[in-house]
Motif scaffolding. Structure first.
Motif, PDB file in Angstrom:
ATOM      1  N   ARG A  74      57.980 -20.364 -16.179  1.00  0.00           N
ATOM      2  CA  ARG A  74      57.722 -18.926 -16.292  1.00  0.00           C
ATOM      3  C   ARG A  74      58.694 -18.262 -17.259  1.00  0.00           C
ATOM      4  O   ARG A  74      58.359 -17.267 -17.903  1.00  0.00           O
ATOM      5  N   GLU A  75      59.887 -18.820 -17.376  1.00  0.00           N
ATOM      6  CA  GLU A  75      60.902 -18.246 -18.248  1.00  0.00           C
ATOM      7  C   GLU A  75      60.921 -18.879 -19.640  1.00  0.00           C
ATOM      8  O   GLU A  75      61.747 -18.515 -20.478  1.00  0.00           O
ATOM      9  N   SER A  76      60.003 -19.803 -19.876  1.00  0.00           N
ATOM     10  CA  SER A  76      59.973 -20.504 -21.154  1.00  0.00           C
ATOM     11  C   SER A  76      59.660 -19.541 -22.296  1.00  0.00           C
ATOM     12  O   SER A  76      58.905 -18.573 -22.154  1.00  0.00           O
ATOM     13  N   LEU A  77      60.222 -19.827 -23.456  1.00  0.00           N
ATOM     14  CA  LEU A  77      59.957 -19.040 -24.661  1.00  0.00           C
ATOM     15  C   LEU A  77      58.843 -19.655 -25.498  1.00  0.00           C
ATOM     16  O   LEU A  77      58.522 -19.157 -26.578  1.00  0.00           O
ATOM     17  N   ASP A  78      58.261 -20.749 -24.993  1.00  0.00           N
ATOM     18  CA  ASP A  78      57.258 -21.493 -25.751  1.00  0.00           C
ATOM     19  C   ASP A  78      55.901 -21.397 -25.050  1.00  0.00           C
ATOM     20  O   ASP A  78      55.746 -21.879 -23.931  1.00  0.00           O
ATOM     21  N   PRO A  79      54.894 -20.780 -25.691  1.00  0.00           N
ATOM     22  CA  PRO A  79      53.581 -20.670 -25.050  1.00  0.00           C
ATOM     23  C   PRO A  79      52.937 -22.013 -24.752  1.00  0.00           C
ATOM     24  O   PRO A  79      52.146 -22.133 -23.805  1.00  0.00           O
ATOM     25  N   HIS A  80      53.291 -23.049 -25.513  1.00  0.00           N
ATOM     26  CA  HIS A  80      52.720 -24.371 -25.238  1.00  0.00           C
ATOM     27  C   HIS A  80      53.224 -24.941 -23.918  1.00  0.00           C
ATOM     28  O   HIS A  80      52.521 -25.726 -23.278  1.00  0.00           O
ATOM     29  N   VAL A  81      54.432 -24.564 -23.523  1.00  0.00           N
ATOM     30  CA  VAL A  81      54.952 -25.005 -22.226  1.00  0.00           C
ATOM     31  C   VAL A  81      54.086 -24.456 -21.104  1.00  0.00           C
ATOM     32  O   VAL A  81      53.738 -25.161 -20.147  1.00  0.00           O
ATOM     33  N   VAL A  82      53.713 -23.191 -21.211  1.00  0.00           N
ATOM     34  CA  VAL A  82      52.849 -22.555 -20.206  1.00  0.00           C
ATOM     35  C   VAL A  82      51.493 -23.239 -20.182  1.00  0.00           C
ATOM     36  O   VAL A  82      50.949 -23.562 -19.119  1.00  0.00           O
ATOM     37  N   LEU A  83      50.944 -23.475 -21.354  1.00  0.00           N
ATOM     38  CA  LEU A  83      49.622 -24.094 -21.453  1.00  0.00           C
ATOM     39  C   LEU A  83      49.622 -25.499 -20.863  1.00  0.00           C
ATOM     40  O   LEU A  83      48.722 -25.868 -20.082  1.00  0.00           O
ATOM     41  N   ARG A  84      50.611 -26.295 -21.202  1.00  0.00           N
ATOM     42  CA  ARG A  84      50.702 -27.659 -20.674  1.00  0.00           C
ATOM     43  C   ARG A  84      50.856 -27.658 -19.150  1.00  0.00           C
ATOM     44  O   ARG A  84      50.285 -28.508 -18.458  1.00  0.00           O
ATOM     45  N   ALA A  85      51.644 -26.715 -18.639  1.00  0.00           N
ATOM     46  CA  ALA A  85      51.897 -26.668 -17.193  1.00  0.00           C
ATOM     47  C   ALA A  85      50.608 -26.429 -16.419  1.00  0.00           C
ATOM     48  O   ALA A  85      50.344 -27.082 -15.397  1.00  0.00           O
ATOM     49  N   VAL A  86      49.789 -25.511 -16.904  1.00  0.00           N
ATOM     50  CA  VAL A  86      48.519 -25.216 -16.221  1.00  0.00           C
ATOM     51  C   VAL A  86      47.567 -26.395 -16.363  1.00  0.00           C
ATOM     52  O   VAL A  86      46.871 -26.766 -15.408  1.00  0.00           O
ATOM     53  N   ASP A  87      47.534 -27.002 -17.530  1.00  0.00           N
ATOM     54  CA  ASP A  87      46.652 -28.150 -17.736  1.00  0.00           C
ATOM     55  C   ASP A  87      47.035 -29.329 -16.853  1.00  0.00           C
ATOM     56  O   ASP A  87      46.180 -30.102 -16.423  1.00  0.00           O
ATOM     57  N   ARG A  88      48.318 -29.465 -16.582  1.00  0.00           N
ATOM     58  CA  ARG A  88      48.775 -30.567 -15.738  1.00  0.00           C
ATOM     59  C   ARG A  88      48.203 -30.460 -14.325  1.00  0.00           C
ATOM     60  O   ARG A  88      47.874 -31.468 -13.696  1.00  0.00           O
ATOM     61  N   LEU A  89      48.049 -29.217 -13.847  1.00  0.00           N
ATOM     62  CA  LEU A  89      47.553 -29.007 -12.486  1.00  0.00           C
ATOM     63  C   LEU A  89      46.047 -28.753 -12.438  1.00  0.00           C
ATOM     64  O   LEU A  89      45.405 -29.029 -11.424  1.00  0.00           O
ATOM     65  N   ARG A  90      45.483 -28.222 -13.516  1.00  0.00           N
ATOM     66  CA  ARG A  90      44.052 -27.910 -13.556  1.00  0.00           C
ATOM     67  C   ARG A  90      43.396 -28.476 -14.816  1.00  0.00           C
ATOM     68  O   ARG A  90      42.786 -27.734 -15.584  1.00  0.00           O
ATOM     69  N   PRO A  91      43.517 -29.775 -15.052  1.00  0.00           N
ATOM     70  CA  PRO A  91      42.983 -30.346 -16.296  1.00  0.00           C
ATOM     71  C   PRO A  91      41.473 -30.155 -16.406  1.00  0.00           C
ATOM     72  O   PRO A  91      40.734 -30.340 -15.442  1.00  0.00           O
ATOM     73  N   GLY A  92      41.037 -29.777 -17.601  1.00  0.00           N
ATOM     74  CA  GLY A  92      39.611 -29.635 -17.856  1.00  0.00           C
ATOM     75  C   GLY A  92      38.953 -28.434 -17.213  1.00  0.00           C
ATOM     76  O   GLY A  92      37.725 -28.291 -17.259  1.00  0.00           O
ATOM     77  N   SER A  93      39.733 -27.527 -16.649  1.00  0.00           N
ATOM     78  CA  SER A  93      39.174 -26.391 -15.928  1.00  0.00           C
ATOM     79  C   SER A  93      38.848 -25.238 -16.865  1.00  0.00           C
ATOM     80  O   SER A  93      39.333 -25.159 -17.994  1.00  0.00           O
ATOM     81  N   ASP A  94      38.017 -24.306 -16.360  1.00  0.00           N
ATOM     82  CA  ASP A  94      37.730 -23.089 -17.122  1.00  0.00           C
ATOM     83  C   ASP A  94      39.004 -22.278 -17.343  1.00  0.00           C
ATOM     84  O   ASP A  94      39.141 -21.591 -18.357  1.00  0.00           O
ATOM     85  N   LEU A  95      39.928 -22.365 -16.385  1.00  0.00           N
ATOM     86  CA  LEU A  95      41.191 -21.648 -16.508  1.00  0.00           C
ATOM     87  C   LEU A  95      41.957 -22.117 -17.735  1.00  0.00           C
ATOM     88  O   LEU A  95      42.471 -21.302 -18.510  1.00  0.00           O
TER      89      LEU A  95
END
Length: 247
Positions: A74-95
């Motif tokens: 949540r405190e990351s300065l890199d938007p890719h970190v946020v994107l990867r984190a969500v994909d790790r838990l919800r891979p292939g999802s509409d989210l």
């Protein structure tokens, strides 16, 4: 966007040994694989990447999904970190698809104020004139790359070889997927390629693909990160690279 004639950053290798080493690195290159954000431009020079990351976090929190991110994410300065984190838990999802599209839209907005990397444009044109094949291998959206290249009149130097982020986020560098795509599409062996990148993930992807790597570090922090990852050839400017190819 700033023109090349307005760019005043200069750097040359410290010694003749370094210059000779640089010439050796490029000697066998027949195809050059470029990372985009860094070696070609500073995409977020006028549109803060930190602000984009915060916006993605706020968007998730507004939907009650803050639990998908750790505190450090949540405190990351890199938007890719946020994107990867969500994909790790919800891979292939509409989210994930919606979050990736939101990032793409932010990147597209950033192209309007992106700062061309000093000497990148003339280096790209020189390589093209010399008959080398060029490709983009990036974690940014290919739509963003295409928009930037069109604005700089560089599309013909790369098209159709632009390999960027898809919704298959596990293929982001340091995975070598985009590099392998570029090698196959250009019919190139790894040993005849050269990757120009500015992050450890670029170096690791190149190493995995068997492609020689040249690091570009515009400041000491970037240089330390690249050297710490194992990169052995790092330049503070693309000027000596341009001179080496011209020579």
């Amino acid at each position: 966007m700033t023109s090349d004639t307005q760019q005043t950053q200069h750097a040359t290798p410290d010694t003749e040994t370094e210059a000779a080493d640089l010439r050796e690195v490029i000697r066998n290159a027949r195809v050059v694989l470029w990372d985009f954000d860094g070696p070609i431009c500073r995409l977020f020079a006028g549109h803060s990447a930190e602000g984009v990351a915060d916006g993605l976090v706020e968007w998730l929190e507004g939907r009650g999904l803050h639990h998908l991110l750790t505190e450090s994410e949540r405190e990351s300065l890199d938007p890719h970190v946020v994107l990867r984190a969500v994909d790790r838990l919800r891979p292939g999802s509409d989210l994930v698809a919606e979050l990736e599209e939101r990032l793409t839209q932010e990147e597209l907005r950033a192209t309007a104020t992106a700062m061309p990397t000093p000497y990148a444009d003339p280096l790209i044109r020189t390589l093209t004139a010399l008959g080398l094949r060029l490709a983009i291998t990036t974690n940014n959206s290919p739509r963003v790359v295409a928009t930037y290249l069109a604005a700089r009149g560089l599309t013909s130097c790369f098209a159709p070889h632009i390999y960027g982020r898809t919704q298959e986020l596990h293929h982001l560098k340091p995975h070598p997927h985009c590099l392998n795509l570029a090698l196959r599409a250009t019919g190139s062996a790894p040993g005849t390629a050269l990757m120009i990148g500015d992050t450890p993930s670029d170096f690791l992807a190149a190493r995995e693909a068997g492609v020689p790597f040249l690091g570009y570090a515009r400041n000491e922090r970037k240089e330390k990160l690249l050297l710490g990852a194992g990169a052995t050839r790092v330049v503070p400017s693309l000027e000596p690279v341009l001179e080496a190819f011209r020579g």
